[in-house]
Structure formats: C-alpha cells, structure tokens
Scaffold this motif. Structure first.
Motif, PDB file in Angstrom:
ATOM      1  N   MET A   1       0.811  -1.216   0.000  1.00  0.00           N
ATOM      2  CA  MET A   1       0.000   0.000   0.000  1.00  0.00           C
ATOM      3  C   MET A   1       0.846   1.267   0.000  1.00  0.00           C
ATOM      4  O   MET A   1       0.448   2.272  -0.578  1.00  0.00           O
ATOM      5  N   ASN A   2       2.006   1.228   0.673  1.00  0.00           N
ATOM      6  CA  ASN A   2       2.808   2.458   0.727  1.00  0.00           C
ATOM      7  C   ASN A   2       3.937   2.470  -0.313  1.00  0.00           C
ATOM      8  O   ASN A   2       4.747   3.383  -0.324  1.00  0.00           O
ATOM      9  N   GLY A   3       3.957   1.475  -1.175  1.00  0.00           N
ATOM     10  CA  GLY A   3       4.901   1.481  -2.295  1.00  0.00           C
ATOM     11  C   GLY A   3       6.346   1.257  -1.925  1.00  0.00           C
ATOM     12  O   GLY A   3       7.245   1.643  -2.677  1.00  0.00           O
ATOM     13  N   SER A   4       6.590   0.616  -0.801  1.00  0.00           N
ATOM     14  CA  SER A   4       7.977   0.452  -0.353  1.00  0.00           C
ATOM     15  C   SER A   4       8.642  -0.828  -0.858  1.00  0.00           C
ATOM     16  O   SER A   4       9.799  -1.066  -0.534  1.00  0.00           O
ATOM     17  N   LEU A   5       7.946  -1.609  -1.664  1.00  0.00           N
ATOM     18  CA  LEU A   5       8.534  -2.845  -2.188  1.00  0.00           C
ATOM     19  C   LEU A   5       9.010  -2.654  -3.620  1.00  0.00           C
ATOM     20  O   LEU A   5       8.390  -1.940  -4.408  1.00  0.00           O
ATOM     21  N   ASN A   6      10.092  -3.321  -3.976  1.00  0.00           N
ATOM     22  CA  ASN A   6      10.619  -3.310  -5.330  1.00  0.00           C
ATOM     23  C   ASN A   6       9.937  -4.450  -6.097  1.00  0.00           C
ATOM     24  O   ASN A   6      10.436  -5.575  -6.132  1.00  0.00           O
ATOM     25  N   LEU A   7       8.793  -4.139  -6.686  1.00  0.00           N
ATOM     26  CA  LEU A   7       8.015  -5.176  -7.360  1.00  0.00           C
ATOM     27  C   LEU A   7       8.596  -5.575  -8.708  1.00  0.00           C
ATOM     28  O   LEU A   7       8.298  -6.660  -9.206  1.00  0.00           O
TER      29      LEU A   7
ATOM     30  N   SER B   1       0.348  -8.151  -5.133  1.00  0.00           N
ATOM     31  CA  SER B   1       0.386  -6.838  -5.778  1.00  0.00           C
ATOM     32  C   SER B   1      -0.672  -6.725  -6.873  1.00  0.00           C
ATOM     33  O   SER B   1      -0.986  -5.620  -7.314  1.00  0.00           O
ATOM     34  N   ARG B   2      -1.244  -7.849  -7.279  1.00  0.00           N
ATOM     35  CA  ARG B   2      -2.349  -7.821  -8.245  1.00  0.00           C
ATOM     36  C   ARG B   2      -3.622  -7.272  -7.604  1.00  0.00           C
ATOM     37  O   ARG B   2      -4.515  -6.814  -8.308  1.00  0.00           O
ATOM     38  N   TYR B   3      -3.696  -7.316  -6.279  1.00  0.00           N
ATOM     39  CA  TYR B   3      -4.919  -6.933  -5.570  1.00  0.00           C
ATOM     40  C   TYR B   3      -4.756  -5.662  -4.733  1.00  0.00           C
ATOM     41  O   TYR B   3      -5.731  -4.969  -4.471  1.00  0.00           O
ATOM     42  N   VAL B   4      -3.543  -5.392  -4.296  1.00  0.00           N
ATOM     43  CA  VAL B   4      -3.290  -4.271  -3.382  1.00  0.00           C
ATOM     44  C   VAL B   4      -2.614  -3.145  -4.155  1.00  0.00           C
ATOM     45  O   VAL B   4      -1.562  -3.350  -4.756  1.00  0.00           O
ATOM     46  N   GLU B   5      -3.233  -1.973  -4.130  1.00  0.00           N
ATOM     47  CA  GLU B   5      -2.688  -0.830  -4.859  1.00  0.00           C
ATOM     48  C   GLU B   5      -1.702  -0.037  -4.008  1.00  0.00           C
ATOM     49  O   GLU B   5      -1.868   0.057  -2.794  1.00  0.00           O
ATOM     50  N   ASN B   6      -0.727   0.558  -4.688  1.00  0.00           N
ATOM     51  CA  ASN B   6       0.189   1.495  -4.055  1.00  0.00           C
ATOM     52  C   ASN B   6      -0.581   2.801  -3.869  1.00  0.00           C
ATOM     53  O   ASN B   6      -0.866   3.504  -4.834  1.00  0.00           O
ATOM     54  N   GLU B   7      -0.931   3.120  -2.649  1.00  0.00           N
ATOM     55  CA  GLU B   7      -1.724   4.316  -2.363  1.00  0.00           C
ATOM     56  C   GLU B   7      -0.909   5.595  -2.464  1.00  0.00           C
ATOM     57  O   GLU B   7      -1.454   6.686  -2.384  1.00  0.00           O
ATOM     58  N   TYR B   8       0.407   5.459  -2.666  1.00  0.00           N
ATOM     59  CA  TYR B   8       1.268   6.615  -2.882  1.00  0.00           C
ATOM     60  C   TYR B   8       1.626   6.761  -4.355  1.00  0.00           C
ATOM     61  O   TYR B   8       2.513   7.540  -4.715  1.00  0.00           O
ATOM     62  N   GLY B   9       0.936   6.016  -5.218  1.00  0.00           N
ATOM     63  CA  GLY B   9       1.182   6.121  -6.646  1.00  0.00           C
ATOM     64  C   GLY B   9       0.769   7.484  -7.180  1.00  0.00           C
ATOM     65  O   GLY B   9      -0.005   8.223  -6.555  1.00  0.00           O
TER      66      GLY B   9
END
Length: 108
Positions: free
Chosen positions: A16-22, A30-38
């Motif tokens: 959610m906070n975009g801290s992973l290197n996907l 990550s198919r279901y959970v959005e980066n809310e800091y996008g």
C-alpha cells in the motif's frame, strides 16, 4: 503465508505504501493491493503537500538544507501512527469477516 499473520499484514502495508521493489521481487498480492502513494493518488498528493509545507517552514526558520529535526520527527511519528492504525484496521476487518462467517455457518 497465514493471511492474519504479522508478516502478511506487513506485506499488505508495504504494498500500500509502495515500499517494495516489485520489478525485481514481484509478489502475487500486488495484483490486488494498490500502491496508495502512486502518482495522482490521495496519499501521494497529500504527502506532496506535507513536503511543500515542510520546505516552507524550513525557509521561514532559516534552515538552508530544508530539514528540521523536529519536523522530521513529527512526520515520522505520524507515519508510526498510520502504520499502527492500518494494522489494527486489518485486524478488525479480519475479526468482522470471521464473525460474519461464523454467523453464516451457525445458520446452516
């Protein structure tokens, strides 16, 4: 991984906070959970406002490098509160989903 484990909750939070290197380390969730800091998302826009306010405050205080230790601490404490609240919200969602499931099973 257990869906109510601390490790899984942390994974969802990190997504959610975009801290992973996907790109290098993709995860199915990550198919279901959005980066809310996008880009263009509420959190990204709001954090941008915080960043700008911090910069203006530092200018007003005469701090050339744009970083005031107290302001940085406040922001970090707010992130700590955010993380705590997110984890509790996940736990409550899990609890209420379990209660609903138990009610359905009991009525059968």
């Amino acid at each position: 991984m257990e869906r109510n484990s601390q490790k899984f909750k942390q994974l969802v939070y990190d997504l959610m906070n975009g801290s992973l290197n996907l790109r290098d380390y993709p995860v199915e969730e990550s198919r279901y959970v959005e980066n809310e800091y996008g880009e263009g998302k509420f959190c990204e826009e709001t954090y941008s406002k915080i960043f700008d306010l911090n910069r203006k405050l530092c200018e007003r205080l005469g701090i050339g490098d744009g970083e005031d230790e107290d302001v940085e601490d406040m922001i970090n404490y707010l992130f700590d509160i955010q993380r705590h609240m997110c984890m509790k919200m996940y736990e409550y969602g899990w609890l209420f989903a379990k209660i609903e499931e138990d009610k359905k099973n009991a009525s059968k």
